[in-house]
Design a protein around this motif. Structure first.
Motif, mmCIF file in Angstrom:
data_model
loop_
_atom_site.group_PDB
_atom_site.id
_atom_site.type_symbol
_atom_site.label_atom_id
_atom_site.label_comp_id
_atom_site.label_asym_id
_atom_site.label_seq_id
_atom_site.Cartn_x
_atom_site.Cartn_y
_atom_site.Cartn_z
ATOM 1 N N SER A 289 44.653 50.843 46.568
ATOM 2 C CA SER A 289 43.818 49.787 46.001
ATOM 3 C C SER A 289 44.701 48.832 45.216
ATOM 4 O O SER A 289 45.842 49.150 44.862
ATOM 5 C CB SER A 289 42.733 50.370 45.078
ATOM 6 N N ALA A 290 44.169 47.670 44.948
ATOM 7 C CA ALA A 290 44.842 46.691 44.096
ATOM 8 C C ALA A 290 43.786 45.717 43.598
ATOM 9 O O ALA A 290 42.716 45.569 44.206
ATOM 10 C CB ALA A 290 45.942 45.944 44.852
ATOM 11 N N ASN A 291 44.070 45.084 42.492
ATOM 12 C CA ASN A 291 43.097 44.145 41.932
ATOM 13 C C ASN A 291 43.785 43.060 41.125
ATOM 14 O O ASN A 291 44.936 43.207 40.698
ATOM 15 C CB ASN A 291 42.086 44.887 41.040
ATOM 16 N N GLU A 292 43.062 41.966 40.961
ATOM 17 C CA GLU A 292 43.528 40.918 40.064
ATOM 18 C C GLU A 292 43.382 41.407 38.625
ATOM 19 O O GLU A 292 42.636 42.346 38.343
ATOM 20 C CB GLU A 292 42.694 39.643 40.266
ATOM 21 N N THR A 293 44.094 40.781 37.719
ATOM 22 C CA THR A 293 43.995 41.120 36.304
ATOM 23 C C THR A 293 43.022 40.173 35.626
ATOM 24 O O THR A 293 43.176 38.949 35.705
ATOM 25 C CB THR A 293 45.363 41.034 35.612
ATOM 26 N N SER A 294 41.996 40.723 34.984
ATOM 27 C CA SER A 294 41.006 39.895 34.304
ATOM 28 C C SER A 294 41.539 39.412 32.960
ATOM 29 O O SER A 294 42.292 40.125 32.280
ATOM 30 C CB SER A 294 39.718 40.702 34.089
ATOM 31 N N THR A 295 41.167 38.227 32.581
ATOM 32 C CA THR A 295 41.544 37.708 31.259
ATOM 33 C C THR A 295 40.750 38.403 30.157
ATOM 34 O O THR A 295 41.111 38.326 28.987
ATOM 35 C CB THR A 295 41.300 36.193 31.186
ATOM 36 N N ASN A 296 39.665 39.063 30.541
ATOM 37 C CA ASN A 296 38.845 39.818 29.597
ATOM 38 C C ASN A 296 39.228 41.294 29.722
ATOM 39 O O ASN A 296 38.971 41.929 30.733
ATOM 40 C CB ASN A 296 37.363 39.629 29.910
ATOM 41 N N ASN A 297 39.874 41.843 28.676
ATOM 42 C CA ASN A 297 40.363 43.218 28.787
ATOM 43 C C ASN A 297 39.253 44.261 28.804
ATOM 44 O O ASN A 297 39.521 45.457 28.965
ATOM 45 C CB ASN A 297 41.362 43.528 27.668
ATOM 46 N N LYS A 298 38.002 43.829 28.653
ATOM 47 C CA LYS A 298 36.879 44.752 28.762
ATOM 48 C C LYS A 298 36.440 44.940 30.218
ATOM 49 O O LYS A 298 35.640 45.818 30.517
ATOM 50 C CB LYS A 298 35.705 44.260 27.921
ATOM 51 N N ILE A 299 36.960 44.086 31.087
ATOM 52 C CA ILE A 299 36.630 44.194 32.512
ATOM 53 C C ILE A 299 37.721 44.999 33.209
ATOM 54 O O ILE A 299 38.889 44.620 33.204
ATOM 55 C CB ILE A 299 36.498 42.807 33.158
ATOM 56 N N LYS A 300 37.339 46.122 33.786
ATOM 57 C CA LYS A 300 38.269 47.026 34.465
ATOM 58 C C LYS A 300 37.925 47.051 35.956
ATOM 59 O O LYS A 300 37.170 47.904 36.421
ATOM 60 C CB LYS A 300 38.173 48.433 33.879
ATOM 61 N N TYR A 301 38.481 46.093 36.684
ATOM 62 C CA TYR A 301 38.145 45.988 38.107
ATOM 63 C C TYR A 301 38.439 47.288 38.854
ATOM 64 O O TYR A 301 37.637 47.742 39.678
ATOM 65 C CB TYR A 301 38.929 44.855 38.761
ATOM 66 N N GLY A 302 39.607 47.889 38.575
ATOM 67 C CA GLY A 302 39.997 49.083 39.302
ATOM 68 C C GLY A 302 39.076 50.259 39.041
ATOM 69 O O GLY A 302 38.603 50.910 39.982
ATOM 70 N N LEU A 303 38.793 50.542 37.769
ATOM 71 C CA LEU A 303 37.907 51.653 37.423
ATOM 72 C C LEU A 303 36.509 51.438 37.990
ATOM 73 O O LEU A 303 35.881 52.365 38.517
ATOM 74 C CB LEU A 303 37.829 51.823 35.905
ATOM 75 N N SER A 304 36.018 50.208 37.881
ATOM 76 C CA SER A 304 34.671 49.914 38.385
ATOM 77 C C SER A 304 34.598 50.085 39.892
ATOM 78 O O SER A 304 33.617 50.630 40.421
ATOM 79 C CB SER A 304 34.256 48.489 37.998
ATOM 80 N N LEU A 305 35.635 49.654 40.599
ATOM 81 C CA LEU A 305 35.607 49.786 42.055
ATOM 82 C C LEU A 305 35.609 51.253 42.461
ATOM 83 O O LEU A 305 34.865 51.660 43.367
ATOM 84 C CB LEU A 305 36.793 49.044 42.677
ATOM 85 N N HIS A 306 36.409 52.075 41.799
ATOM 86 C CA HIS A 306 36.361 53.506 42.070
ATOM 87 C C HIS A 306 34.949 54.053 41.830
ATOM 88 O O HIS A 306 34.421 54.826 42.637
ATOM 89 C CB HIS A 306 37.357 54.258 41.175
ATOM 90 N N HIS A 307 34.347 53.659 40.720
ATOM 91 C CA HIS A 307 33.007 54.135 40.385
ATOM 92 C C HIS A 307 31.999 53.760 41.472
ATOM 93 O O HIS A 307 31.190 54.592 41.893
ATOM 94 C CB HIS A 307 32.562 53.538 39.049
ATOM 95 N N PHE A 308 32.056 52.523 41.931
ATOM 96 C CA PHE A 308 31.109 52.078 42.953
ATOM 97 C C PHE A 308 31.306 52.847 44.264
ATOM 98 O O PHE A 308 30.335 53.195 44.945
ATOM 99 C CB PHE A 308 31.266 50.570 43.193
#
Length: 370
Positions: A289-308
């Motif tokens: 997996s890979a993801n962009e880095t959010s400017t908001n450190n409360k957004i965890k694209y990687g963790l959320s994608l695993h969860h989904f």
């Protein structure tokens, strides 16, 4: 389960595979055995044929080793013979199981490596195959196995008990049991909190989660994943090698009972996270997996994608989400259900191998005193 095939009745043979035409003739034999074996995805025809195709195109010869009982195939494995010189002094002929010894070509990194073994008598068949291999390939100094689960390594070590063992690596793997009701509990309370918060913000942003078993979607996901993965891992990314990219593409050409899965987080204009994995029987194997880095450190694209994806797995009736080998903090945040993996070199006892072992041990002792 007790062994139901006597080891004395197992016949093992080996022959060369030099072309993809010969390789294709193995499909029915391989898939038939795999479907009645207790093997993981990485020993499926889809993965092994892709590896073998890539190896053949790179100039390697494959050695098919086959065990039979009453004219029925009960064990299969593909070896590659190569040579390596270490520390200028030590030149070894090596035999790799389902690998080549070429770092670039092996970037695809097989896990749960072993022979494909009939579930009626895996221990007896494994013993018969290794016994044949060490006798048949009498010119080989090192037999290489990995990355393999601890039980397989232990049984192989017992079979090759006269051999010296050179450890290449040991690693933990993480395997998350999935709740059938969709309420899978993750180990870390902090991770659970981060995921809930991240999911809420992702929803507010209008990002959508999509997951697919379609091969075309998988191929498209690979294209989107590559630049993000290279940006994150730089030269360590497998995508930096053409043979790795080719292996990922070959997976779409060799169909069997397994499935290629792709998942994305995106809006109408941008894909911010991509994940790919494989499904075999009751398990999802997370691969990349890979993801962009959010400017908001409360957004965890990687963790959320695993969860989904884990939630999707629950809906599909899958029982496990396998994070595979690699001891990373994000894996530990999901589960403490661990597996042990090793990558081992079994060295035929000789003056050369004993000398190298002595020198390595001496060096280790000297450094440990500093």
């Amino acid at each position: 389960m007790s062994e139901t095939i006597p080891s004395s009745e197992i016949i093992v043979k080996s022959h060369k595979v030099n072309s993809t035409t010969q390789l294709l003739l193995l499909k029915n034999k391989w898939t038939t055995l795999f479907n009645r074996a207790d093997s993981k995805f990485f020993l499926s025809w889809r993965w092994i044929a892709s590896f073998a195709h890539n190896a053949l195109d790179s100039g390697y010869t494959l050695y098919l080793t086959e065990a039979a009982h009453c004219d029925e195939t009960v064990g299969l494995g593909l070896f590659v013979k190569t040579q390596e010189t270490r520390n200028i002094l030590f030149r070894y002929t090596q035999l790799y199981l389902h690998k080549t010894g070429d770092d670039a070509l092996d970037k695809s990194w097989i896990e749960y490596n072993d022979f494909v073994l009939d579930a009626r008598a895996p221990k007896a068949i494994r013993a018969a195959m290794w016994s044949f291999v060490i006798s048949h390939f009498s010119d080989v100094d090192e037999f290489v196995l990995g990355v393999s689960e601890k039980g397989v390594c232990d049984e192989t070590s017992a079979i090759l008990k006269r051999f010296l063992v050179r450890d290449y690596l040991h690693s933990n793997g993480y395997k998350l049991p999935i709740s059938a009701d969709g309420d899978t509990k993750y180990k870390s309370a902090q991770a659970r909190s981060q995921i809930r918060r991240s999911n809420k913000l992702i929803e507010q942003m209008g990002l959508t989660f999509t997951v697919s078993r379609d091969i075309k979607d998988y191929s498209s996901a690979i294209t989107k994943l590559q630049p993000m993965h290279e940006n994150t891992w730089q030269e360590e990314s497998g995508f930096c090698t053409g043979t790795f990219v080719k292996h990922m593409e070959l997976l779409t050409q060799y169909n069997d009972s397994t499935a290629l899965i792709s998942a994305e987080l995106s809006d109408a204009n941008n894909v911010v996270a991509v994940l790919i994995g494989f499904v075999h029987k009751d398990t999802f194997y997370y691969y990349l997996s890979a993801n962009e880095t959010s400017t908001n450190n409360k957004i965890k694209y990687g963790l959320s994608l695993h969860h989904f994806v884990i939630h999707w797995c629950s809906q599909q009736g899958l029982k496990y989400y396998d994070f595979l080998a690699g001891d990373y903090r994000y894996k530990r945040s999901f589960t403490d259900n661990t597996l042990q993996f090793s990558y081992l070199f079994f060295q035929r006892p000789s003056l050369k191998t004993k000398l190298e072992h002595w020198l390595r041990g001496t060096k280790k002792r000297l450094f440990s005193r500093e």
